[in-house]
Write a protein that holds these residues in place. Sequence first.
Motif, PDB file in Angstrom:
ATOM      1  N   THR A 123     -50.299  36.860 -22.728  1.00 51.76           N
ATOM      2  CA  THR A 123     -49.062  36.145 -22.903  1.00 51.76           C
ATOM      3  C   THR A 123     -48.523  35.166 -21.661  1.00 51.76           C
ATOM      4  OG1 THR A 123     -48.637  37.676 -24.453  1.00 51.76           O
ATOM      5  CG2 THR A 123     -46.925  36.323 -23.778  1.00 51.76           C
ATOM      6  N   TYR A 124     -48.359  34.005 -21.876  1.00 50.84           N
ATOM      7  CA  TYR A 124     -47.730  33.206 -20.619  1.00 50.84           C
ATOM      8  C   TYR A 124     -46.431  32.687 -20.899  1.00 50.84           C
ATOM      9  CZ  TYR A 124     -52.356  33.522 -18.952  1.00 50.84           C
ATOM     10  OH  TYR A 124     -53.674  33.913 -18.396  1.00 50.84           O
ATOM     11  N   ALA A 125     -45.563  32.516 -19.986  1.00 50.95           N
ATOM     12  CA  ALA A 125     -44.224  31.845 -19.834  1.00 50.95           C
ATOM     13  C   ALA A 125     -44.538  30.504 -19.448  1.00 50.95           C
ATOM     14  CB  ALA A 125     -43.168  32.651 -19.278  1.00 50.95           C
ATOM     15  N   LEU A 126     -43.850  29.354 -19.932  1.00 52.81           N
ATOM     16  CA  LEU A 126     -44.132  28.045 -19.334  1.00 52.81           C
ATOM     17  C   LEU A 126     -42.548  27.625 -19.310  1.00 52.81           C
ATOM     18  CD1 LEU A 126     -46.379  28.091 -22.018  1.00 52.81           C
ATOM     19  CD2 LEU A 126     -47.032  25.991 -20.534  1.00 52.81           C
ATOM     20  N   ARG A 127     -42.448  26.740 -18.333  1.00 53.59           N
ATOM     21  CA  ARG A 127     -41.324  25.611 -17.951  1.00 53.59           C
ATOM     22  C   ARG A 127     -41.569  24.519 -17.456  1.00 53.59           C
ATOM     23  NH1 ARG A 127     -35.915  27.777 -15.222  1.00 53.59           N
ATOM     24  NH2 ARG A 127     -35.142  25.753 -14.781  1.00 53.59           N
ATOM     25  N   ALA A 128     -40.980  23.444 -18.049  1.00 49.50           N
ATOM     26  CA  ALA A 128     -41.328  22.163 -17.613  1.00 49.50           C
ATOM     27  C   ALA A 128     -39.843  21.595 -17.222  1.00 49.50           C
ATOM     28  CB  ALA A 128     -41.874  21.449 -18.699  1.00 49.50           C
ATOM     29  N   THR A 129     -39.928  20.881 -15.879  1.00 45.36           N
ATOM     30  CA  THR A 129     -38.847  20.140 -15.413  1.00 45.36           C
ATOM     31  C   THR A 129     -39.083  18.744 -15.215  1.00 45.36           C
ATOM     32  OG1 THR A 129     -39.430  20.866 -13.319  1.00 45.36           O
ATOM     33  CG2 THR A 129     -37.990  22.224 -14.471  1.00 45.36           C
ATOM     34  N   LEU A 155     -50.124  36.796 -13.836  1.00 48.94           N
ATOM     35  CA  LEU A 155     -50.480  35.553 -12.862  1.00 48.94           C
ATOM     36  C   LEU A 155     -49.151  35.442 -12.033  1.00 48.94           C
ATOM     37  CD1 LEU A 155     -52.090  33.019 -12.509  1.00 48.94           C
ATOM     38  CD2 LEU A 155     -50.862  31.911 -14.522  1.00 48.94           C
ATOM     39  N   TRP A 156     -49.412  35.632 -10.974  1.00 45.37           N
ATOM     40  CA  TRP A 156     -48.166  35.372  -9.827  1.00 45.37           C
ATOM     41  C   TRP A 156     -48.586  35.049  -8.559  1.00 45.37           C
ATOM     42  CZ3 TRP A 156     -43.450  34.111 -10.504  1.00 45.37           C
ATOM     43  CH2 TRP A 156     -42.570  33.906  -9.537  1.00 45.37           C
ATOM     44  N   PRO A 157     -48.292  33.949  -7.878  1.00 41.03           N
ATOM     45  CA  PRO A 157     -47.178  33.227  -8.355  1.00 41.03           C
ATOM     46  C   PRO A 157     -47.605  32.312  -9.392  1.00 41.03           C
ATOM     47  CG  PRO A 157     -48.336  32.423  -6.363  1.00 41.03           C
ATOM     48  CD  PRO A 157     -48.921  33.816  -6.660  1.00 41.03           C
ATOM     49  N   ALA A 158     -46.346  31.648 -10.011  1.00 40.53           N
ATOM     50  CA  ALA A 158     -46.829  30.712 -11.177  1.00 40.53           C
ATOM     51  C   ALA A 158     -47.884  29.508 -10.733  1.00 40.53           C
ATOM     52  CB  ALA A 158     -45.526  29.969 -11.546  1.00 40.53           C
ATOM     53  N   ARG A 159     -48.417  29.158 -11.770  1.00 40.35           N
ATOM     54  CA  ARG A 159     -49.278  28.026 -11.554  1.00 40.35           C
ATOM     55  C   ARG A 159     -48.672  26.850 -11.947  1.00 40.35           C
ATOM     56  NH1 ARG A 159     -55.218  28.537 -13.808  1.00 40.35           N
ATOM     57  NH2 ARG A 159     -54.999  30.529 -12.758  1.00 40.35           N
ATOM     58  N   VAL A 160     -48.841  25.646 -10.981  1.00 39.85           N
ATOM     59  CA  VAL A 160     -48.161  24.492 -11.211  1.00 39.85           C
ATOM     60  C   VAL A 160     -48.957  23.161 -11.441  1.00 39.85           C
ATOM     61  CG1 VAL A 160     -46.324  23.022  -9.995  1.00 39.85           C
ATOM     62  CG2 VAL A 160     -46.237  25.571  -9.442  1.00 39.85           C
ATOM     63  N   SER A 201     -48.899  14.595 -20.789  1.00 44.65           N
ATOM     64  CA  SER A 201     -49.570  15.856 -20.982  1.00 44.65           C
ATOM     65  C   SER A 201     -50.398  16.382 -19.797  1.00 44.65           C
ATOM     66  CB  SER A 201     -50.438  15.915 -22.234  1.00 44.65           C
ATOM     67  OG  SER A 201     -51.549  14.734 -21.794  1.00 44.65           O
ATOM     68  N   VAL A 202     -50.839  17.750 -19.860  1.00 43.55           N
ATOM     69  CA  VAL A 202     -51.613  18.523 -18.623  1.00 43.55           C
ATOM     70  C   VAL A 202     -52.246  19.590 -19.211  1.00 43.55           C
ATOM     71  CG1 VAL A 202     -49.742  19.858 -17.992  1.00 43.55           C
ATOM     72  CG2 VAL A 202     -51.476  18.864 -16.349  1.00 43.55           C
ATOM     73  N   ARG A 203     -53.475  19.734 -18.671  1.00 41.83           N
ATOM     74  CA  ARG A 203     -54.403  20.770 -19.019  1.00 41.83           C
ATOM     75  C   ARG A 203     -54.330  21.771 -17.864  1.00 41.83           C
ATOM     76  NH1 ARG A 203     -59.588  22.814 -18.278  1.00 41.83           N
ATOM     77  NH2 ARG A 203     -60.221  23.586 -20.177  1.00 41.83           N
ATOM     78  N   ILE A 204     -53.852  22.994 -18.158  1.00 39.39           N
ATOM     79  CA  ILE A 204     -53.965  24.114 -17.322  1.00 39.39           C
ATOM     80  C   ILE A 204     -55.074  25.203 -17.541  1.00 39.39           C
ATOM     81  CG2 ILE A 204     -52.695  25.895 -16.168  1.00 39.39           C
ATOM     82  CD1 ILE A 204     -50.128  24.055 -16.901  1.00 39.39           C
ATOM     83  N   GLY A 205     -56.375  25.108 -16.677  1.00 40.41           N
ATOM     84  CA  GLY A 205     -57.316  25.944 -17.129  1.00 40.41           C
ATOM     85  C   GLY A 205     -57.599  27.141 -16.263  1.00 40.41           C
ATOM     86  N   GLY A 206     -58.468  27.983 -16.463  1.00 40.53           N
ATOM     87  CA  GLY A 206     -58.725  29.130 -15.837  1.00 40.53           C
ATOM     88  C   GLY A 206     -57.952  30.362 -15.911  1.00 40.53           C
ATOM     89  N   LEU A 207     -57.333  30.473 -17.437  1.00 39.15           N
ATOM     90  CA  LEU A 207     -56.519  31.286 -17.608  1.00 39.15           C
ATOM     91  C   LEU A 207     -57.239  32.767 -18.447  1.00 39.15           C
ATOM     92  CD1 LEU A 207     -53.531  28.968 -18.877  1.00 39.15           C
ATOM     93  CD2 LEU A 207     -53.660  30.335 -16.810  1.00 39.15           C
ATOM     94  N   ASP A 208     -56.876  33.694 -18.112  1.00 41.38           N
ATOM     95  CA  ASP A 208     -57.487  34.958 -18.943  1.00 41.38           C
ATOM     96  C   ASP A 208     -56.283  35.108 -20.135  1.00 41.38           C
ATOM     97  OD1 ASP A 208     -59.067  35.625 -17.067  1.00 41.38           O
ATOM     98  OD2 ASP A 208     -57.700  36.819 -15.742  1.00 41.38           O
ATOM     99  N   ALA A 209     -57.098  36.066 -21.145  1.00 42.00           N
ATOM    100  CA  ALA A 209     -56.221  36.172 -22.359  1.00 42.00           C
ATOM    101  C   ALA A 209     -55.029  36.774 -21.863  1.00 42.00           C
ATOM    102  CB  ALA A 209     -57.166  36.915 -23.273  1.00 42.00           C
ATOM    103  N   LEU A 211     -44.735  24.922 -15.136  1.00 41.57           N
ATOM    104  CA  LEU A 211     -44.980  26.026 -14.376  1.00 41.57           C
ATOM    105  C   LEU A 211     -45.488  26.859 -15.280  1.00 41.57           C
ATOM    106  CD1 LEU A 211     -42.235  24.620 -12.852  1.00 41.57           C
ATOM    107  CD2 LEU A 211     -42.834  26.774 -11.415  1.00 41.57           C
ATOM    108  N   VAL A 212     -46.533  27.803 -15.133  1.00 43.75           N
ATOM    109  CA  VAL A 212     -47.132  28.582 -16.083  1.00 43.75           C
ATOM    110  C   VAL A 212     -47.120  29.926 -15.343  1.00 43.75           C
ATOM    111  CG1 VAL A 212     -49.073  29.320 -17.517  1.00 43.75           C
ATOM    112  CG2 VAL A 212     -48.506  27.042 -17.391  1.00 43.75           C
ATOM    113  N   THR A 213     -46.716  31.175 -16.009  1.00 47.25           N
ATOM    114  CA  THR A 213     -46.882  32.480 -15.255  1.00 47.25           C
ATOM    115  C   THR A 213     -46.781  33.606 -16.323  1.00 47.25           C
ATOM    116  OG1 THR A 213     -45.695  33.889 -13.677  1.00 47.25           O
ATOM    117  CG2 THR A 213     -44.378  33.002 -15.334  1.00 47.25           C
ATOM    118  N   SER A 214     -47.219  34.728 -16.030  1.00 52.37           N
ATOM    119  CA  SER A 214     -47.327  35.794 -16.814  1.00 52.37           C
ATOM    120  C   SER A 214     -47.392  36.972 -15.898  1.00 52.37           C
ATOM    121  CB  SER A 214     -48.422  35.904 -17.607  1.00 52.37           C
ATOM    122  OG  SER A 214     -49.882  36.247 -16.657  1.00 52.37           O
ATOM    123  N   PRO A 215     -47.133  38.287 -16.266  1.00 47.07           N
ATOM    124  CA  PRO A 215     -47.284  39.574 -15.598  1.00 47.07           C
ATOM    125  C   PRO A 215     -48.462  39.517 -14.626  1.00 47.07           C
ATOM    126  CG  PRO A 215     -46.289  40.052 -17.673  1.00 47.07           C
ATOM    127  CD  PRO A 215     -46.888  38.560 -17.821  1.00 47.07           C
TER     128      PRO A 215
END
Length: 74
Positions: free
Chosen positions: A68-74, A45-50, A58-66, A39-43
């Motif tokens: 700071t992001y928070a990541l969580r993996a489960t 980017l909501w809701p989180a991208r999954v 590994s996974v590539r998560i694209g389409g992100l603006d410049a 899960l990737v989120t930021s102020p």
Amino acid sequence: TRRRVAEGEKLVIVLGKQGALVVKVVGAGGAPAAGARVLVTSPQLWPARVADTGQDGSVRIGGLDAGTYALRAT
């Protein structure tokens, strides 16, 4: 945003280049964690991208603006 552009009038659109994160998830023993949910989120980017990791963990998560992001993996 621009509305009511007359036919024949020149319209200039600038698209910003977006970035991507390449995330590799490993387990406690250091082996790749296939099928982990990331899960990737930021102020901005909501809701989180999954995304789910592949066989190599590994996974590539694209389409992100410049930013700071928070990541969580489960």
